[in-house]
Design an enzyme around this catalytic site. Structure first.
Site, PDB file in Angstrom:
ATOM      1  N   GLU A 139       1.820  -0.252  -5.094  1.00  0.00           N
ATOM      2  CA  GLU A 139       0.472   0.763  -5.304  1.00  0.00           C
ATOM      3  C   GLU A 139       1.916   2.037  -5.609  1.00  0.00           C
ATOM      4  O   GLU A 139       2.730   1.869  -3.796  1.00  0.00           O
ATOM      5  CB  GLU A 139       0.039   0.746  -4.606  1.00  0.00           C
ATOM      6  CG  GLU A 139      -0.902   2.217  -5.021  1.00  0.00           C
ATOM      7  CD  GLU A 139      -2.089   2.309  -3.116  1.00  0.00           C
ATOM      8  OE1 GLU A 139      -3.524   2.734  -3.982  1.00  0.00           O
ATOM      9  OE2 GLU A 139      -1.738   2.069  -1.979  1.00  0.00           O
TER      10      GLU A 139
ATOM     11  N   ASP B 212       0.413  -1.132  -0.093  1.00  0.00           N
ATOM     12  CA  ASP B 212       0.068   0.274  -0.236  1.00  0.00           C
ATOM     13  C   ASP B 212       0.680   1.074   0.336  1.00  0.00           C
ATOM     14  O   ASP B 212       1.698   0.965   0.915  1.00  0.00           O
ATOM     15  CB  ASP B 212      -0.518  -0.151   1.440  1.00  0.00           C
ATOM     16  CG  ASP B 212      -1.619   1.442   0.982  1.00  0.00           C
ATOM     17  OD1 ASP B 212      -3.051   0.903   0.362  1.00  0.00           O
ATOM     18  OD2 ASP B 212      -1.789   2.338   2.654  1.00  0.00           O
TER      19      ASP B 212
END
Length: 709
Positions: free
Chosen positions: A387, A351
Site C-alpha cells: 500500500e 499496510d
C-alpha cells in the site's frame, strides 16, 4: 508451587521454543536492567504460578531454558529498567508483557487502568508511575507445539499475470453464510470449508487476501462505545494468528486451525496473501497502554521525536515502529519468514508501506527494509504488495517501489471512478490505467506491478459507490467526521436506496461497467468480497469498527445477476491471455498480420490521433487487442497466441454508433459483453465496416476468434 528446573538456554531462536523436553525462552531488550519470566495457570490465566529471573543475557538477548514445560503453557515477561519517559524509557515491572515472538496469544485485552505504565488521571500524566499489577487484564503468550500434518502441501505457483485477488475479512465473509456450519462461522475453519472453497473456485479466484489476522487489540475508546477494531489494523502479536477467529480453542489450537485453512485452500489451487501491519503497534502514543514493546524497551522499538517522551506518527495511530533499527528489522523479517515457512502463506500486502521506507524522515524506496527483503532467499520469492502511501509528508509513493514489488494502484482507482462518473479530461489517463499504467511502472517493472482495484475494505463498497454521493458514518460515533469525504462516487440521482426503477437500472449498469473495466484491464485485478453480490454498508465508507451486519456479507440478499456477470468476466479473463499480459504493449505490428498489438479507434472506425486524447469532452474510446501481439511464451516455451478483441467504452450519457474497423483487424466479430443489458447479449455477428450501437454509460466487448491452424 512446583519447582521448575532452569538452565541458561540459548539466545536463538527468539521467542518460546519447545524441543520435546522443555522450552527455551528469549527476549530482546538492550536497555533493560532485569527480565523476569512469568508462568500462569492454564485453568486460571490470572493466576501467576512462577516468576523466574532471567539472568543470562547475550548481546541484549535475555534467555533461559525451563525443563518439563510443555505446549499450552501460558507466560509473559516483566522487564526492569528506568522509568524515564523524557529519555525514551518506560520500563515498569508491574506490567505483564506479551512476548513479541509469541506464536499464539490466549485471549484479548481486558481494559483497565492497570494496563497503563502511568497513573491514569494523574496531574503529571505519563510522567507519573503506576504500581498496579496488569497481569489479570493482559492476554497471555502461549507455548505451542509446531507439529502439523501438511499432507505434502505445496504452494500453488501462480504468477501475478494469472492471479485474481479477492480481498476479504475472515469473520465477515462467513459470519452470515447459511451453508456454513453455525459453530464455525466467522473463523479460519469457515474460510477453509468446502462451501467457501467451492464458491471461490466457481467465481474464478486464485488468491485470497485476508485482512489482518495477526493478533490485534481493540482500542479502549472503541470498546467503551460498544464498538470494536473490526478491521484489525492494530497489531500486538506479529507471529500469532488472532484467537478471535478460532473455532477450536485459544491455547495453540488457533495455529493448527490456521494451518488447516491454508492447506485446504492450497489443495484447491488458491493462494493466501496476508494483509500485514508492520508500521505500528497497538500501544499508541505516550498516553497508550504498556502491553509489550513499550515496556520491553521503548527506545529500541519505536521512532521517537527529539523529545524522546513522544513518538513520530506516520500512521495516524500514535506510534511508528522503527524499521531503521536492526532488532526491529530482525523482528519483521523473522515474522515474515515464519508465516512463509511455518504457516505456508504465499504473500503479503503491507499496510502503509511507505512508512517502512522511511529511514530518518524522508521516504527512501531503497531503504534497509527493502534491501533486506530483496536479498532474502525466502521472503523475496513470495508475492509482495505495497500500500504505497502513509499519512506523513511525502508519503504518497505510488509507482516508486522497488523491483519485485507490486502496488495497490490508487491512481487506477481514482481514474476509473472519475471516468465512469462522467468527469472531463479523463480519457487519456483512462487509457493509461487500463493498459497497465506504464507511466508508473514501465521503467523497471511489468504491468503486473499494478494491483488494480475499484474499491477496497477502506471506502465505499461497489454498490455504495453508485448509490451515495456522501459518506454516512454516524454509526461510528464520530459525528460523521471520520472517513474520506472525496469519494469520487455518484449516486445516479438519489441518495441511498430508492424505488425509482430508472435509477436502479443505471446503478446496476454502472456496477457492470466497473466490473468490466476491472477485469478487462492489464495488471492484477483485486475484487473486494461482496462487491460481486451487491453488498452494501449503508453508505458507511469507514466501517473499521463495525463488527456487525454493516460489514458482514449478507448472502441471503445476494444480487445473483451481478454475481453471474462477474463470474463470466473472471472466466473470460482467466481464459484469454490477451487480458493478462506479462509484458508491455509495444505498439508494433505482428509479423503475420502487420497489425499492431494495440490500437485505438474513433466511432467512425479510424484510428485515433494524438490530438484526440486532449479533447476535454471526450468520454468514449474503442481499443483493439491483438491476440498475435502478446509477445510472450508459456511455461513450455510456446508462443502465446489468443483471439482478437475489440473493447468499446462509452461514459457519455448518450449512445454512440461505433463502426468495426477494417477486415485486417478481424474478419468477423461476435458480441459477448454489453453492460447496458442485464442479460447476456444475443450472439450476433458483426462484419468489418458494420456499426454497432453502444448505449450511454456502457461497455461493449467483441471477440474475433482465432482460426484453427
Amino acid at each position: 508451587m512446583t519447582e521448575i528446573k532452569t538452565l541458561p538456554g540459548t539466545p536463538f531462536p527468539l521467542g518460546a521454543t519447545w524441543d520435546g523436553t522443555g522450552v527455551n525462552f528469549t527476549l530482546y531488550s538492550q536497555n533493560a536492567t532485569g527480565v523476569n519470566l512469568c508462568l500462569f495457570d492454564a485453568g486460571d490465566s490470572a493466576k501467576e504460578t512462577h516468576c523466574i529471573p532471567v539472568t543470562e543475557c547475550s548481546d541484549s538477548i535475555w534467555h533461559i531454558y525451563l525443563k518439563d514445560v510443555s505446549p499450552g503453557q501460558l507466560y509473559g515477561f516483566r522487564v526492569e529498567g528506568p522509568y524515564e519517559p523524557q529519555n525514551g524509557h518506560r520500563f515498569n515491572a508491574n506490567k505483564l508483557l506479551l512476548d513479541p515472538y509469541a506464536k499464539a496469544v490466549s485471549g484479548i485485552v481486558q481494559w483497565d487502568d492497570a494496563l497503563f505504565g502511568y497513573e491514569v488521571g494523574h496531574p503529571d500524566a505519563d510522567l507519573s508511575f503506576s504500581e498496579t499489577d496488569s497481569a489479570p487484564f493482559v492476554p497471555k503468550s502461549v507455548v505451542i507445539d509446531p507439529a502439523f500434518d501438511w499432507q505434502g502441501d505445496v504452494s500453488p505457483k501462480l504468477q501475478y499475470y494469472n492471479t485474481v485477488i479477492y480481498e476479504t475479512h475472515v469473520k465477515g465473509f462467513t459470519k452470515l453464510h447459511p451453508e456454513i456450519p453455525e459453530e464455525i462461522r466467522g473463523t479460519y475453519a469457515a474460510i477453509g470449508h468446502p462451501v467457501t472453497i467451492a464458491y471461490l473456485k466457481e467465481l474464478g479466484i486464485s488468491a485470497i487476501e485476508l485482512m489482518p489476522v495477526h493478533h490485534f487489540v481493540t482500542d479502549r475508546s472503541l470498546k467503551e462505545k460498544g464498538l470494536s477494531n473490526y478491521w484489525g489494523y492494530n497489531t500486538i502479536g506479529f507471529f500469532a494468528p488472532d484467537a478471535r477467529y478460532s473455532s477450536s480453542g485459544v491455547m495453540g489450537q488457533q495455529v493448527t486451525e490456521f494451518k488447516t485453512m491454508i492447506r485446504e485452500l492450497h489443495k484447491a489451487g488458491i493462494q493466501v496473501i496476508l494483509d500485514v501491519v508492520y508500521n505500528h503497534t497497538a500501544e499508541g502514543n505516550q498516553m497508550g497502554p504498556t502491553l509489550s514493546f513499550k515496556g520491553i524497551d521503548n527506545a529500541s522499538y519505536y521512532r521517537l521525536t527529539d523529545d524522546k517522551r513522544y513518538y513520530n506518527d506516520y500512521t495516524g495511530t500514535g506510534n511508528t515502529l522503527n524499521a531503521y533499527l536492526p532488532n526491529v528489522l530482525r523482528l519483521m523479517m523473522d515474522s515474515l519468514r515464519y508465516w512463509i515457512t511455518e504457516m505456508h502463506v504465499d504473500g503479503f500486502r503491507f499496510d502503509l508501506a511507505a512508512t517502512l521506507a522511511r529511514e530518518l524522515h524522508e521516504v527512501n524506496r531503497l531503504g534497509a527494509f527493502f534491501d533486506i527483503i530483496h536479498q532474502d532467499p525466502v521472503i523475496s520469492q513470495v508475492k509482495l504488495i505495497a500500500e504505497p502511501w502513509d499519512i506523513g509528508e511525502g508519503g504518497y509513493q505510488v509507482g516508486k517501489f522497488p523491483q519485485g514489488w507490486a502496488e495497490w494502484n490508487g491512481k487506477y482507482r481514482d481514474c476509473i471512478r472519475d471516468y465512469w462518473s462522467g468527469s472531463d479530461n479523463t480519457l487519456a489517463e483512462f487509457a493509461d490505467r487500463i493498459t497497465g499504467s506504464a507511466d508508473l511502472y514501465k521503467d523497471y517493472r511489468r504491468p503486473t506491478a499494478s494491483i488494480n482495484f475499484i474499491t477496497a475494505h477502506d471506502g465505499f463498497t461497489l454498490n455504495d459507490l453508485v448509490s451515495y454521493n456522501d459518506k454516512h458514518n454516524d454509526a461510528n460515533g464520530e459525528g460523521n467526521n471520520d472517513g474520506e469525504s472525496h469519494n469520487r462516487s455518484w449516486n445516479c440521482g438519489a441518495e441511498g436506496p430508492t424505488d425509482d426503477e430508472n435509477i436502479n437500472a443505471l446503478r446496476a449498469r454502472q456496477k457492470r461497467n466497473f466490473m468490466a473495466t476491472l477485469f478487462l484491464s492489464q495488471g492484477v485485478p483485486m475484487l473486494v468480497a461482496g462487491d460481486e453480490i451487491g453488498r452494501t454498508q449503508q453508505g458507511n465508507n469507514n466501517a473499521y469498527c463495525q463488527d456487525n451486519e454493516i460489514s458482514w456479507l449478507n448472502w441471503t440478499e445476494a444480487d445473483q445477476e451481478l454475481l453471474d456477470f462477474t463470474k463470466k468476466l473472471i472466466n473470460l479473463r482467466n481464459s484469454h491471455s490477451v487480458f493478462s499480459r506479462k509484458n508491455w504493449f509495444k505498439g508494433v505490428p505482428a509479423a503475420e498480420t502487420n497489425i499492431e498489438d494495440i490500437a485505438w479507434f474513433l466511432p467512425d472506425g479510424t484510428q485515433m490521433e494524438e490530438h484526440h486524447w486532449a479533447e476535454h469532452y471526450a468520454k468514449s474510446v474503442a481499443m483493439y487487442l491483438s491476440g498475435q501481439g502478446i509477445h510472450s511464451v508459456d511455461s513450455e516455451g510456446n508462443r502465446v497466441i489468443d483471439d482478437n478483441f475489440y473493447l468499446i467504452f462509452n461514459a457519455h450519457d448518450e449512445g454512440l454508433n461505433y463502426e468495426v474497423p477494417a477486415e485486417a483487424y478481424g474478419d468477423r466479430w461476435k458480441l459477448i459483453i454489453d453492460t447496458s443489458k442485464k442479460d447476456d447479449p444475443e450472439q450476433e455477428e458483426i462484419k468489418p465496416g458494420e456499426s454497432i450501437h453502444v448505449e450511454g454509460r456502457s461497455v461493449v466487448l467483441l471477440q474475433n476468434e482465432r482460426k484453427n491452424e
